[in-house]
Write a protein that holds these residues in place. Structure first.
Motif, PDB file in Angstrom:
ATOM      1  N   VAL A   1      -0.111  11.042 -10.302  1.00 31.94           N
ATOM      2  CA  VAL A   1      -1.341  11.803 -10.521  1.00 31.94           C
ATOM      3  C   VAL A   1      -1.212  13.240 -10.037  1.00 31.94           C
ATOM      4  N   THR A   2      -0.701  13.417  -8.828  1.00 30.65           N
ATOM      5  CA  THR A   2      -0.659  14.769  -8.268  1.00 30.65           C
ATOM      6  C   THR A   2       0.550  15.572  -8.752  1.00 30.65           C
ATOM      7  N   TYR A   3       1.665  14.880  -8.958  1.00 24.46           N
ATOM      8  CA  TYR A   3       2.873  15.613  -9.311  1.00 24.46           C
ATOM      9  C   TYR A   3       3.356  15.353 -10.721  1.00 24.46           C
ATOM     10  N   GLY A   4       2.646  14.539 -11.439  1.00 26.14           N
ATOM     11  CA  GLY A   4       2.961  14.320 -12.838  1.00 26.14           C
ATOM     12  C   GLY A   4       4.295  13.675 -13.117  1.00 26.14           C
ATOM     13  N   LEU A   5       4.799  12.945 -12.156  1.00 23.52           N
ATOM     14  CA  LEU A   5       6.088  12.279 -12.366  1.00 23.52           C
ATOM     15  C   LEU A   5       5.940  11.153 -13.382  1.00 23.52           C
ATOM     16  N   PRO A   6       6.934  10.955 -14.227  1.00 25.61           N
ATOM     17  CA  PRO A   6       6.834   9.828 -15.160  1.00 25.61           C
ATOM     18  C   PRO A   6       6.864   8.498 -14.410  1.00 25.61           C
ATOM     19  N   ALA A   7       6.166   7.519 -14.968  1.00 23.00           N
ATOM     20  CA  ALA A   7       5.960   6.262 -14.245  1.00 23.00           C
ATOM     21  C   ALA A   7       7.255   5.568 -13.821  1.00 23.00           C
TER      22      ALA A   7
ATOM     23  N   ALA B   1       0.838  -1.202   0.000  1.00 23.69           N
ATOM     24  CA  ALA B   1       0.000   0.000   0.000  1.00 23.69           C
ATOM     25  C   ALA B   1       0.868   1.246   0.000  1.00 23.69           C
ATOM     26  N   VAL B   2       1.927   1.208   0.808  1.00 22.69           N
ATOM     27  CA  VAL B   2       2.837   2.359   0.853  1.00 22.69           C
ATOM     28  C   VAL B   2       3.393   2.639  -0.542  1.00 22.69           C
ATOM     29  N   GLY B   3       3.871   1.582  -1.207  1.00 22.82           N
ATOM     30  CA  GLY B   3       4.425   1.756  -2.549  1.00 22.82           C
ATOM     31  C   GLY B   3       3.376   2.199  -3.548  1.00 22.82           C
ATOM     32  N   ALA B   4       2.198   1.595  -3.438  1.00 23.68           N
ATOM     33  CA  ALA B   4       1.145   1.920  -4.391  1.00 23.68           C
ATOM     34  C   ALA B   4       0.747   3.381  -4.294  1.00 23.68           C
ATOM     35  N   TYR B   5       0.555   3.843  -3.067  1.00 22.57           N
ATOM     36  CA  TYR B   5       0.128   5.226  -2.903  1.00 22.57           C
ATOM     37  C   TYR B   5       1.243   6.193  -3.241  1.00 22.57           C
ATOM     38  N   THR B   6       2.479   5.817  -2.912  1.00 21.17           N
ATOM     39  CA  THR B   6       3.593   6.690  -3.299  1.00 21.17           C
ATOM     40  C   THR B   6       3.601   6.860  -4.806  1.00 21.17           C
ATOM     41  N   GLY B   7       3.542   5.724  -5.507  1.00 21.71           N
ATOM     42  CA  GLY B   7       3.554   5.794  -6.968  1.00 21.71           C
ATOM     43  C   GLY B   7       2.361   6.544  -7.514  1.00 21.71           C
ATOM     44  N   GLY B   8       1.169   6.198  -6.983  1.00 25.62           N
ATOM     45  CA  GLY B   8      -0.037   6.824  -7.495  1.00 25.62           C
ATOM     46  C   GLY B   8      -0.046   8.332  -7.297  1.00 25.62           C
ATOM     47  N   ILE B   9       0.322   8.751  -6.090  1.00 19.19           N
ATOM     48  CA  ILE B   9       0.317  10.188  -5.803  1.00 19.19           C
ATOM     49  C   ILE B   9       1.350  10.915  -6.660  1.00 19.19           C
ATOM     50  N   LEU B  10       2.540  10.331  -6.781  1.00 18.42           N
ATOM     51  CA  LEU B  10       3.584  10.998  -7.559  1.00 18.42           C
ATOM     52  C   LEU B  10       3.165  11.197  -9.006  1.00 18.42           C
TER      53      LEU B  10
ATOM     54  N   LEU C   1       3.142  -1.149  -9.314  1.00 18.92           N
ATOM     55  CA  LEU C   1       2.793  -1.801 -10.587  1.00 18.92           C
ATOM     56  C   LEU C   1       1.285  -2.026 -10.662  1.00 18.92           C
ATOM     57  N   GLU C   2       0.747  -2.413  -9.525  1.00 19.18           N
ATOM     58  CA  GLU C   2      -0.689  -2.643  -9.495  1.00 19.18           C
ATOM     59  C   GLU C   2      -1.443  -1.340  -9.742  1.00 19.18           C
ATOM     60  N   ALA C   3      -0.938  -0.253  -9.132  1.00 20.05           N
ATOM     61  CA  ALA C   3      -1.598   1.038  -9.317  1.00 20.05           C
ATOM     62  C   ALA C   3      -1.535   1.466 -10.781  1.00 20.05           C
ATOM     63  N   PHE C   4      -0.360   1.262 -11.410  1.00 18.65           N
ATOM     64  CA  PHE C   4      -0.210   1.709 -12.784  1.00 18.65           C
ATOM     65  C   PHE C   4      -0.867   0.773 -13.772  1.00 18.65           C
ATOM     66  N   HIS C   5      -1.413  -0.288 -13.245  1.00 14.98           N
ATOM     67  CA  HIS C   5      -2.038  -1.257 -14.144  1.00 14.98           C
ATOM     68  C   HIS C   5      -3.547  -1.134 -14.127  1.00 14.98           C
ATOM     69  N   SER C   6      -4.061  -0.515 -13.054  1.00 17.21           N
ATOM     70  CA  SER C   6      -5.516  -0.591 -12.894  1.00 17.21           C
ATOM     71  C   SER C   6      -6.211   0.748 -12.684  1.00 17.21           C
ATOM     72  N   TYR C   7      -5.637   1.838 -13.163  1.00 17.00           N
ATOM     73  CA  TYR C   7      -6.259   3.161 -13.156  1.00 17.00           C
ATOM     74  C   TYR C   7      -6.562   3.727 -11.780  1.00 17.00           C
TER      75      TYR C   7
ATOM     76  N   LYS D   1      -2.608   4.172 -17.300  1.00 16.57           N
ATOM     77  CA  LYS D   1      -2.215   2.775 -17.305  1.00 16.57           C
ATOM     78  C   LYS D   1      -0.935   2.620 -18.114  1.00 16.57           C
ATOM     79  N   THR D   2       0.166   2.584 -17.434  1.00 18.02           N
ATOM     80  CA  THR D   2       1.445   2.494 -18.129  1.00 18.02           C
ATOM     81  C   THR D   2       2.058   1.103 -18.015  1.00 18.02           C
ATOM     82  N   VAL D   3       1.383   0.222 -17.331  1.00 14.49           N
ATOM     83  CA  VAL D   3       1.951  -1.110 -17.134  1.00 14.49           C
ATOM     84  C   VAL D   3       1.071  -2.155 -17.789  1.00 14.49           C
ATOM     85  N   GLY D   4       1.662  -2.886 -18.743  1.00 14.77           N
ATOM     86  CA  GLY D   4       0.908  -3.942 -19.405  1.00 14.77           C
ATOM     87  C   GLY D   4       1.597  -5.276 -19.227  1.00 14.77           C
ATOM     88  N   THR D   5       1.088  -6.255 -19.913  1.00 11.34           N
ATOM     89  CA  THR D   5       1.603  -7.617 -19.718  1.00 11.34           C
ATOM     90  C   THR D   5       3.096  -7.749 -19.990  1.00 11.34           C
TER      91      THR D   5
END
Lengths: 294, 296, 253
Positions: A54-60, A43-52, A191-197, A123-127
Motif C-alpha cells: 500500500v505505501t510503497y507500491g511493491l508488487p504482491a 502480524a509481522v508478516g501481514a503488516y510487512t506485506g500490507g505496508i510494502l 496472504l490474509e492481508a492480500f485476501h481481505s483488503y 486483493k491479489t490472492v484468491g482461492t
C-alpha cells in the motif's frame, strides 16, 4: 454443483488461510518449542506485506517474499532469548511477544495506521493461489517431518537428554523450527492481508491465538493430518450448526477443556494410533516373541 | 508530583499483589499456570457489582465476590486440572485447559452483562479526599490499600502459622511425601485454589471500584500483567510476587504518567522480556527456568 | 587410545561430590565402575556425558578433550551412552527410535532436508536400511513398526542398545543396563556386551550387580564417597576389605 462449491468458497479460503497458521503452530510444538506466538509472527508478516504494497507500491509476489523474510528474521531474533528458556517460561515469553506486537501496531499510527489499521490492500490472492499455497505447505511439512530434521525434532520433543546424547544440537534445531514457523506464519499473515483488503491489529490478538491453538490441539499435534482435521472441523462446525457461530468462544473453550483432558493427542492422532494398533495387533499372533528372552 | 505517582502506584501495586499472589499460590503448589485466573478476577467484580445493584452493602458484595471466586477457582481445578496432573503433559495441558475455562467464564459474563460496561452506583464508595504532606489520597485508595494489606496479612498468617498452612507447604514440597504422612492432597488443593480465587475476586472488586469499568474482557490485561509480575518476582515465590507487584504498580503508574500513551503496554512487556533474558528466575524465584528438560 | 578421566572432581559449593577420580577405559575391553548407593557414580556419569559441569580435571576420548563439551558434542566425539531409567522415545516406532541414533552420520544439507530433495530421501532410505540391519542382528526386525512405548522392558533395553550402537561409537557408557532383569535376561546381555567389546568398542559399565560385573569386566574401579577406593582385577578388588566395608558395612558378603 459449481454453484454449491462457489457458495462454499469463502469457507474454503478461510480454511486454507487458517490451515497455514495451524501448521506454523504445529511445527514449533513438534520440535518441543513451547511457543504460542504464531499470531504475533503472522502480524509481522501481514503488516510487512500490507505496508510494502500500500505505501510503497511493491508488487504482491515480492511483498510475500518480504513477509516470509520478516517473519523468519523476527523469529530468529526472538529465538535468542527463547533458547535460554524452557517450558512455561517460553510460553509466557511468546505470549508477551504477541502483546508487544499488538501494542506497537496500535501505537505506530504513522506506519501501521494505528488501531484502524491499513485499508485498501488490493486483493491479489484468491482461492487458486491459496490452494497452491496449501498444497505447498503440506508438502513442505511432509518433507521436513520425514527427513533428519523431523527425526531430530521428535527426539527433542520427547526427551532432550536423549536427543543430546545422540548428538542432536537442541539449540540449532529448535531455532530452525522456530524460524521456519516464523516464515510460514509471515507468509500466511501476508496472504490474509492480500485476501481481505484490510488489516487491523486486533485481528492478530488472543482470539486468533486461541483459535489456532484449538485447531492444533483438537486435530492433533503430531500427525500431519492433525492441523487439517482440526482446522476443518472447527471452521465447519459453526457453519453447520448455526447457533454455535455466535457462541464460538464458548464452544472453543469447552472443546479445549474436553479435548486436552479426554483426547489429549487430538482426534486425528488418536484415530491414526488406533488404526495402527489394530493393524499391528492383527499381525501379532504370527510373531510370537515371548520366548525370545524379553 | 513524582511522589504522588509513586503513592498511586503503590496502591495499585497492592491490588496487583492480591492477583499475583493468588496466581503464584497455584503455581507453587501444582507447577501449573492457571490462565483462567483473569476470568476469576473478573467474576469477583461482577458478583460484587450485582450484589450492590441488588441493594446490598459493599461489604456484602466484597464477601460474596470472594466466596464466589473462590468456589469458581475450586471448580476450575477439578474440571480442568485434576485429570491432567496425572498425565505427563500437564504443563501444556494446563495452559490449554485453563485457557478454555477462561473463555467459557468470559462468555458467561458477556451473556449476563449483555456486553455492557457496568459501573458501580455513584456513591458506593463516598468520594472523600485526604491531604497530607502535599499528597492526595482518596478514601477509595485507602480502602484498597487497607484491604490488600489485611488480606495479605491474613493469608501470611494462615500459610506460615497454622497447621493447615503447614500442610499446604508440605504438599508444595512433595505431594507423595505428604500423602505418606497422612495429608490428603486433594483437600489441600481445594483450599489453595479457593484462596487463590478469593484473592483474585477481591482484587477484581477493588479494581472494579477503582476504575469503574466492569466488562467481560476486563480480566485479560490483568492476566498479562500478572504474568509480568510473577516473572519479575519469580515463579512460585510469594514474597517475590508481593515485592514485584509493588514495583510493577509503581512502574506502570509512572509510565502512564510520563510515557506517551499506548507505549505503556509495549514498554512493560519488553521489560518483562528483558528480565526473562537476564534473570529468568526473577527476584526470588526457585525454579530452573532453563534446565535441560526431559519427560519423566 | 582410551577414554580417560584424569583427576576428575566435582564440587557443589562446599560439598565435594567427586575427587581425584582417575579412570581409564581401553578399547576392546569392558571396564567396570561400581560402588554403593550415593557413591557418586551418577555424578561421574553426568560429568562424562556433559550434563554436569566439571570442577576440576579432564575427560578425554582418544585425543579429544570433552571436559567442557556440551552434551550433544559428546556423541560426535565417539562416546555413546545408555540411560539408567530407559529413555526411549515412546511416541515413535522402534525403527524410528533407532533411526535417530544415526543422526551423527546424516550429512545431507538442511535445504535438501527441508524440501525433500532426492539427496535427503536417499540418505533416509540408506539409514533405514542400516537400522533394519541392526534390528535383524538383534532379532527384533518384526517389531520395527511397533510404538516403542508399548514394548516389554527387555525389548526396550535392546532398542536403547541398538540406538547407542547406531552412532558407531568408539566407546559406550552403560548406565546400570541390567537393572530389574533376571539372570537369564542379563546373561543374554552379557553375551552382547562381550561381542561389542570384541569388536573393538571400549565399554564403561556402571553396575550394582557384583556377579555380573565380575563375570564381564577385566578391570574394576570402586567408588565410595566420591573417591576411588580400589581398582584392579575383579577377584582382587572384591576381596579388598575396604571394598567390602563400603558395600556391606563390614560383614562378609
Amino acid at each position: 454443483m459449481m454453484n454449491l462449491l462457489l457458495g462454499y468458497q469463502p469457507l474454503l479460503d478461510l480454511f486454507l488461510l487458517h490451515l497455514g497458521l495451524a501448521y506454523a503452530q504445529w511445527l514449533v510444538l513438534r520440535a518441543g518449542v513451547f511457543s504460542l506466538g504464531t499470531v504475533g509472527l503472522a502480524a509481522v508478516g501481514a503488516y510487512t506485506g500490507g505496508i510494502l504494497v500500500v505505501t510503497y507500491g511493491l508488487p504482491a509476489p515480492l511483498a510475500l517474499i518480504a513477509s516470509a523474510l520478516s517473519g523468519g528474521l523476527v523469529a530468529l531474533a526472538l529465538s535468542v532469548p527463547l533458547a535460554r528458556l524452557r517450558g512455561i517460561y517460553q510460553a509466557i515469553a511468546t505470549v508477551a511477544f504477541i502483546q508487544i506486537v499488538l501494542s506497537l501496531n496500535i501505537y505506530a499510527t504513522n506506519v501501521t495506521g494505528g488501531a484502524q489499521g491499513i485499508t485498501g490492500i488490493p486483493k491479489t490472492v484468491g482461492t487458486p493461489l491459496l490452494l497452491l499455497a496449501g498444497a505447498a505447505t503440506i508438502y513442505l511439512m511432509y518433507a521436513i517431518t520425514h527427513s533428519r530434521l523431523g527425526r531430530a525434532f521428535d527426539a527433542i520433543r520427547q526427551n532432550e537428554a536423549v536427543a543430546a546424547s545422540l548428538g542432536v544440537s537442541i539449540v540449532r534445531h529448535q531455532t530452525l523450527a522456530f524460524v521456519l514457523s516464523g516464515a510460514l506464519a509471515g507468509v500466511y499473515g501476508a496472504l490474509e492481508a492480500f485476501h481481505s483488503y484490510a488489516l487491523v491489529p486486533s485481528q492478530f490478538g488472543f482470539p486468533y491465538l486461541i483459535a489456532i491453538l484449538s485447531y492444533v490441539v483438537f486435530g492433533g499435534r503430531t500427525s500431519l493430518w492433525g492441523p487439517i482435521v482440526g482446522t476443518a472441523v472447527l471452521i465447519l462446525l459453526p457453519e453447520v450448526v448455526r447457533p454455535l457461530a455466535d457462541a464460538r468462544m464458548l464452544v472453543f473453550g469447552i472443546l479445549l477443556i474436553l479435548t486436552i483432558n479426554f483426547l489429549p493427542k487430538g482426534i486425528a492422532d488418536t484415530l491414526i494410533e488406533r488404526a495402527r494398533g489394530r493393524r499391528l495387533g492383527a499381525r501379532r499372533p504370527a510373531e510370537a516373541d515371548t520366548a525370545k528372552g524379553s | 508530583m513524582l511522589l504522588q505517582q509513586l503513592l498511586n502506584g503503590v496502591v495499585v501495586g497492592g491490588v496487583y499483589a492480591l492477583f499475583a499472589v493468588g496466581f503464584n499460590l497455584v503455581f507453587g503448589v501444582q507447577r501449573l499456570l492457571n490462565l483462567a485466573h483473569g476470568a476469576v478476577f473478573m467474576t469477583g467484580a461482577f458478583v460484587a457489582y450485582y450484589t450492590v445493584r441488588a441493594g446490598g452493602p459493599l461489604i456484602l458484595g466484597f464477601v460474596a465476590a470472594a466466596i464466589a471466586s473462590g468456589v469458581l477457582a475450586m471448580i476450575i481445578e477439578i474440571v480442568c486440572f485434576r485429570r491432567l496432573r496425572k498425565s505427563g503433559d500437564a504443563e501444556f495441558g494446563a495452559i490449554i485447559s485453563s485457557m478454555g475455562a477462561g473463555m467459557v467464564i468470559m462468555t458467561f459474563w458477556q451473556w449476563v452483562s449483555q456486553t455492557q460496561v457496568l459501573r458501580f452506583p455513584f456513591d458506593t464508595v463516598p468520594v472523600v479526599i485526604y491531604r497530607f504532606w502535599g499528597l492526595r489520597v482518596s478514601l477509595l485508595q485507602l480502602m484498597m490499600a487497607a484491604a490488600a494489606i489485611a488480606i495479605v496479612l491474613v493469608m501470611a498468617w494462615f500459610i506460615y502459622r497454622t497447621a493447615f498452612g503447614r500442610q499446604v507447604r508440605a504438599v508444595t514440597d512433595s505431594e507423595r511425601a505428604s500423602m505418606l504422612v497422612g495429608i490428603n492432597p486433594n483437600r489441600i488443593y481445594n483450599l489453595t485454589y479457593f484462596i487463590s480465587g478469593a484473592l483474585a475476586g477481591a482484587a477484581g472488586v477493588l479494581v472494579g471500584l477503582a476504575f469503574n469499568n466492569i466488562n467481560f474482557t476486563m480480566g485479560e490485561p490483568y492476566l498479562m500483567f500478572g504474568f509480568a509480575i510473577i516473572i519479575l518476582g519469580g515463579l512460585g515465590s510469594i514474597p517475590g510476587a508481593l515485592m514485584a507487584s509493588l514495583i510493577f504498580g509503581m512502574v506502570q503508574t509512572l509510565s502512564i504518567a510520563y510515557l506517551p500513551s499506548g507505549l505503556t503496554t509495549a514498554f512493560i512487556f519488553s521489560a518483562m522480556f528483558l528480565i526473562l533474558l537476564v534473570r529468568p528466575n526473577g527476584l526470588m524465584g526457585r525454579e530452573e527456568a532453563g534446565s535441560l528438560r526431559g519427560r519423566r | 587410545m582410551a577414554l580417560i578421566l584424569d583427576n576428575l572432581s566435582k564440587r557443589f559449593g562446599g560439598v565435594v561430590a567427586s575427587e581425584n577420580v582417575n579412570i581409564t577405559v581401553p578399547k576392546g575391553k569392558i571396564t567396570g565402575l561400581i560402588g554403593p548407593n550415593g557413591a557418586g557414580k551418577t555424578t561421574i556419569v553426568n560429568m562424562i556425558t556433559g550434563m554436569l559441569a566439571v570442577s576440576g580435571g579432564t575427560i578425554r576420548v582418544d585425543d579429544t578433550d570433552i571436559t567442557r563439551a556440551p552434551a550433544d558434542q559428546i556423541c560426535r566425539a565417539g562416546l555413546a551412552r545408555t540411560f539408567q531409567n530407559i529413555r526411549i522415545l515412546p511416541e515413535n516406532s522402534v525403527l524410528d527410535n533407532i533411526l535417530i541414533g544415526f543422526h551423527r552420520h546424516e550429512r545431507c544439507s538442511t535445504l535438501s532436508a527441508l524440501l525433500g530433495l532426492p539427496a535427503s530421501r536417499r540418505e533416509t532410505a540408506a539409514m533405514r536400511a542400516r537400522a533394519e540391519a541392526l534390528l535383524e542382528r538383534f532379532g527384533m526386525r518384526h517389531l520395527a513398526e511397533y510404538p516403542a512405548g508399548g514394548l516389554s522392558y527387555g525389548h526396550q533395553r535392546r532398542v536403547e542398545m541398538m540406538r547407542a550402537l547406531a552412532s558407531e561409537p568408539d566407546y559406550i557408557l552403560l548406565d546400570e543396563p541390567i537393572a530389574g532383569m533376571n539372570d537369564v535376561e542379563s546373561d543374554a546381555l552379557a553375551v552382547l556386551f562381550r561381542d561389542l567389546a570384541d569388536s573393538g568398542i571400549g565399554i564403561l559399565l556402571i553396575e550394582h550387580n557384583l556377579r555380573f560385573v565380575t563375570r564381564l569386566c577385566e578391570h574394576i574401579y570402586v567408588l565410595d564417597g566420591g573417591r576411588l577406593i580400589a581398582e584392579g582385577a575383579p577377584e582382587a578388588v572384591l576381596s579388598d576389605p575396604a571394598v567390602l566395608t563400603a558395600y556391606v558395612g563390614g560383614e562378609h558378603a
